[in-house]
Design a protein around this motif. Sequence first.
Motif, PDB file in Angstrom:
ATOM      1  N   SER A 294       0.841  -1.207   0.000  1.00  0.00           N
ATOM      2  CA  SER A 294       0.000   0.000   0.000  1.00  0.00           C
ATOM      3  C   SER A 294       0.871   1.250   0.000  1.00  0.00           C
ATOM      4  CB  SER A 294      -0.930   0.005   1.211  1.00  0.00           C
ATOM      5  OG  SER A 294      -0.198  -0.075   2.414  1.00  0.00           O
ATOM      6  N   ALA A 295       0.309   2.358  -0.449  1.00  0.00           N
ATOM      7  CA  ALA A 295       1.051   3.615  -0.543  1.00  0.00           C
ATOM      8  C   ALA A 295       0.293   4.731   0.161  1.00  0.00           C
ATOM      9  CB  ALA A 295       1.278   3.971  -2.007  1.00  0.00           C
ATOM     10  N   VAL A 304       0.461   1.699  -5.973  1.00  0.00           N
ATOM     11  CA  VAL A 304       1.565   0.873  -6.485  1.00  0.00           C
ATOM     12  C   VAL A 304       0.974   0.004  -7.581  1.00  0.00           C
ATOM     13  CG1 VAL A 304       3.237  -0.927  -5.947  1.00  0.00           C
ATOM     14  CG2 VAL A 304       2.714   0.855  -4.253  1.00  0.00           C
ATOM     15  N   HIS A 305       1.449   0.167  -8.809  1.00  0.00           N
ATOM     16  CA  HIS A 305       0.806  -0.543  -9.910  1.00  0.00           C
ATOM     17  C   HIS A 305       1.649  -1.661 -10.496  1.00  0.00           C
ATOM     18  CE1 HIS A 305       3.076   1.555 -13.082  1.00  0.00           C
ATOM     19  NE2 HIS A 305       2.984   2.634 -12.308  1.00  0.00           N
ATOM     20  N   ALA A 328      -1.184  -5.806 -12.704  1.00  0.00           N
ATOM     21  CA  ALA A 328      -2.604  -5.545 -12.958  1.00  0.00           C
ATOM     22  C   ALA A 328      -2.960  -4.084 -12.800  1.00  0.00           C
ATOM     23  CB  ALA A 328      -3.460  -6.389 -12.020  1.00  0.00           C
ATOM     24  N   GLY A 329      -2.136  -3.331 -12.152  1.00  0.00           N
ATOM     25  CA  GLY A 329      -2.403  -1.916 -11.945  1.00  0.00           C
ATOM     26  C   GLY A 329      -3.107  -1.650 -10.628  1.00  0.00           C
ATOM     27  N   HIS A 330      -2.669  -0.599  -9.951  1.00  0.00           N
ATOM     28  CA  HIS A 330      -3.261  -0.198  -8.676  1.00  0.00           C
ATOM     29  C   HIS A 330      -3.282  -1.340  -7.663  1.00  0.00           C
ATOM     30  CE1 HIS A 330      -4.211   3.284 -10.967  1.00  0.00           C
ATOM     31  NE2 HIS A 330      -5.135   2.665 -11.711  1.00  0.00           N
ATOM     32  N   VAL A 331      -2.140  -2.005  -7.535  1.00  0.00           N
ATOM     33  CA  VAL A 331      -2.021  -3.139  -6.620  1.00  0.00           C
ATOM     34  C   VAL A 331      -2.093  -2.645  -5.189  1.00  0.00           C
ATOM     35  CG1 VAL A 331      -0.516  -4.990  -5.826  1.00  0.00           C
ATOM     36  CG2 VAL A 331      -0.612  -4.416  -8.259  1.00  0.00           C
ATOM     37  N   SER A 332      -2.939  -3.253  -4.421  1.00  0.00           N
ATOM     38  CA  SER A 332      -2.965  -2.927  -2.997  1.00  0.00           C
ATOM     39  C   SER A 332      -2.980  -4.199  -2.161  1.00  0.00           C
ATOM     40  CB  SER A 332      -4.182  -2.072  -2.652  1.00  0.00           C
ATOM     41  OG  SER A 332      -5.375  -2.769  -2.955  1.00  0.00           O
ATOM     42  N   SER A 355      11.905 -10.821  -1.343  1.00  0.00           N
ATOM     43  CA  SER A 355      12.560  -9.594  -1.812  1.00  0.00           C
ATOM     44  C   SER A 355      11.894  -9.200  -3.128  1.00  0.00           C
ATOM     45  CB  SER A 355      14.063  -9.814  -2.031  1.00  0.00           C
ATOM     46  OG  SER A 355      14.284 -10.832  -2.994  1.00  0.00           O
ATOM     47  N   GLY A 356      12.167  -7.995  -3.592  1.00  0.00           N
ATOM     48  CA  GLY A 356      11.573  -7.587  -4.852  1.00  0.00           C
ATOM     49  C   GLY A 356      11.576  -6.089  -5.048  1.00  0.00           C
ATOM     50  N   SER A 357      10.728  -5.655  -5.940  1.00  0.00           N
ATOM     51  CA  SER A 357      10.638  -4.232  -6.267  1.00  0.00           C
ATOM     52  C   SER A 357       9.189  -3.876  -6.576  1.00  0.00           C
ATOM     53  CB  SER A 357      11.523  -3.891  -7.463  1.00  0.00           C
ATOM     54  OG  SER A 357      11.091  -4.603  -8.610  1.00  0.00           O
ATOM     55  N   ALA A 358       8.907  -2.571  -6.544  1.00  0.00           N
ATOM     56  CA  ALA A 358       7.567  -2.070  -6.841  1.00  0.00           C
ATOM     57  C   ALA A 358       7.693  -0.743  -7.578  1.00  0.00           C
ATOM     58  CB  ALA A 358       6.768  -1.898  -5.549  1.00  0.00           C
ATOM     59  N   VAL A 359       6.661  -0.407  -8.345  1.00  0.00           N
ATOM     60  CA  VAL A 359       6.622   0.860  -9.073  1.00  0.00           C
ATOM     61  C   VAL A 359       5.512   1.708  -8.476  1.00  0.00           C
ATOM     62  CG1 VAL A 359       6.261   1.977 -11.291  1.00  0.00           C
ATOM     63  CG2 VAL A 359       7.532  -0.186 -11.166  1.00  0.00           C
ATOM     64  N   ALA A 360       5.883   2.890  -8.008  1.00  0.00           N
ATOM     65  CA  ALA A 360       4.923   3.770  -7.345  1.00  0.00           C
ATOM     66  C   ALA A 360       4.282   4.715  -8.357  1.00  0.00           C
ATOM     67  CB  ALA A 360       5.636   4.566  -6.253  1.00  0.00           C
ATOM     68  N   GLU A 361       3.089   5.181  -8.014  1.00  0.00           N
ATOM     69  CA  GLU A 361       2.373   6.134  -8.866  1.00  0.00           C
ATOM     70  C   GLU A 361       1.759   7.209  -7.976  1.00  0.00           C
ATOM     71  OE1 GLU A 361      -1.253   6.240 -12.166  1.00  0.00           O
ATOM     72  OE2 GLU A 361      -0.622   4.340 -11.257  1.00  0.00           O
ATOM     73  N   LEU A 362       1.943   8.456  -8.377  1.00  0.00           N
ATOM     74  CA  LEU A 362       1.437   9.596  -7.599  1.00  0.00           C
ATOM     75  C   LEU A 362       0.642  10.515  -8.521  1.00  0.00           C
ATOM     76  CD1 LEU A 362       1.477  11.064  -4.829  1.00  0.00           C
ATOM     77  CD2 LEU A 362       3.545  12.246  -5.619  1.00  0.00           C
ATOM     78  N   GLY A 363      -0.598  10.825  -8.149  1.00  0.00           N
ATOM     79  CA  GLY A 363      -1.447  11.643  -9.004  1.00  0.00           C
ATOM     80  C   GLY A 363      -1.433  13.115  -8.604  1.00  0.00           C
TER      81      GLY A 363
END
Length: 424
Positions: A294-295, A304-305, A328-332, A355-363
């Motif tokens: 979550s973000a 986080v998409h 899938a987009g907008h992962v929560s 472990s891993g990575s995530a891509v954040a999105e800010l509107g």
Amino acid sequence: MAEKKWLTGLSLLTVLGLTLTACGNDEGDEADPDDNNVTDAEESSAEETTEEEDEGPSLPAAEAGLVYEDISQNVTVTDTHRPGDLGEVVVPGGVLTVESVETIESVAAEEIGEAVEEPEEGAPGGAPEEFRAADGEVFRILTLSYEVDEDAGHHTAASLALNVGGAQNHLQDLEMNNEYRILFSVPEDGGADLVISSDGHDQTVDVLTGERDEDDEVAAGYYRQITNQDVNHTFRIDDSIIATVDHRGRTSDDYVVDYDFHVSSVRLAAWSEEGGWANDGEAWLIIEWRYEVSADGPAIFQAVHEVDVTLTAESGDESYEENYYDDAGHVSSGDEHVTSIAVPLDTVDVALSFSGSAVAELGGSYELAGGDSVSFASDTLEVSFPDERYGSDEDEVDEAEEDADGEDAEGESSEADEDTEDEA
């Protein structure tokens, strides 16, 4: 006068005979067996007659290879064997258990569906009232139960058959909770097996003993001393923090990514839904897990998409990795995941981590000053499957069994509490 002498002589002979007999007895001489006038042939005939009286007339033989399902309890049992753990056969959809193996010497005709006819008046005898096993065979009654694994999440079919000398006959489809009590007439020197088939693999049970073949390496993963650990562990993962600026370039509140990775259970098994039956000398390490990413940031909308996750399992010098990618987009919140990893059959200790990575999105009118990609890594969870055959101490096995029993009891208690609350 002559007649008188003959009588006198006869009397003397009689007296002499009595005297000699008395003298012989006084000296301890035994009587001659021949004096009984019983021949060896007569003695043998008498013994045979006594044996026939003791044993009774010989019973007629039942049909060779007789199988009668749902035999009643109205039989005379001469021996009962309970195979215990070796009587359990685990298949993907449930467990078949041989509760007992009973030995009987004969069976009444009506117990195996044979009619007993009264003889007509004046006619010799009727239909046999009782049967022995066919020549070279013995009777065994097996009491079986099948319990479906309600938590399996799949409906993998299983079936039960009898194999005698390579000839196999189907008995039952194992589809629901059920009990069976089956009479078998099988060769007394062995060679008769129950065959439990599921998803292309057969497991066998000796009909004479009710015990499973322990040399089956494909299914061996099901029969470790400890196979399941309900760990219910949440991993510790540090938040990812990204600086943000507004449309005027001014620093704003940080963008925070929060990670929640949870493993509910880890188990060893011989079969997995993803991979089927294990290879010889291997078992499936099956991990049930879920995650939530979550973000939180300064804008009205942030998400986080993309999430790229690596699940790592380490055992000894070996390391196994499984990847999971969600775009899938907008992962929560992710769904429940089941990951199966092939490991050596003698695996005892396993260390799990994510472990891993995530891509954040800010509107809105905000920007991510530090880029939109973040990475994460968890702490390590140690899971153990102690087994004395693979170097574990007996105390370790006992402790693990106690922990498993405690977790089961706690789970049942929680379910009972929930039911009570629902009723209220």
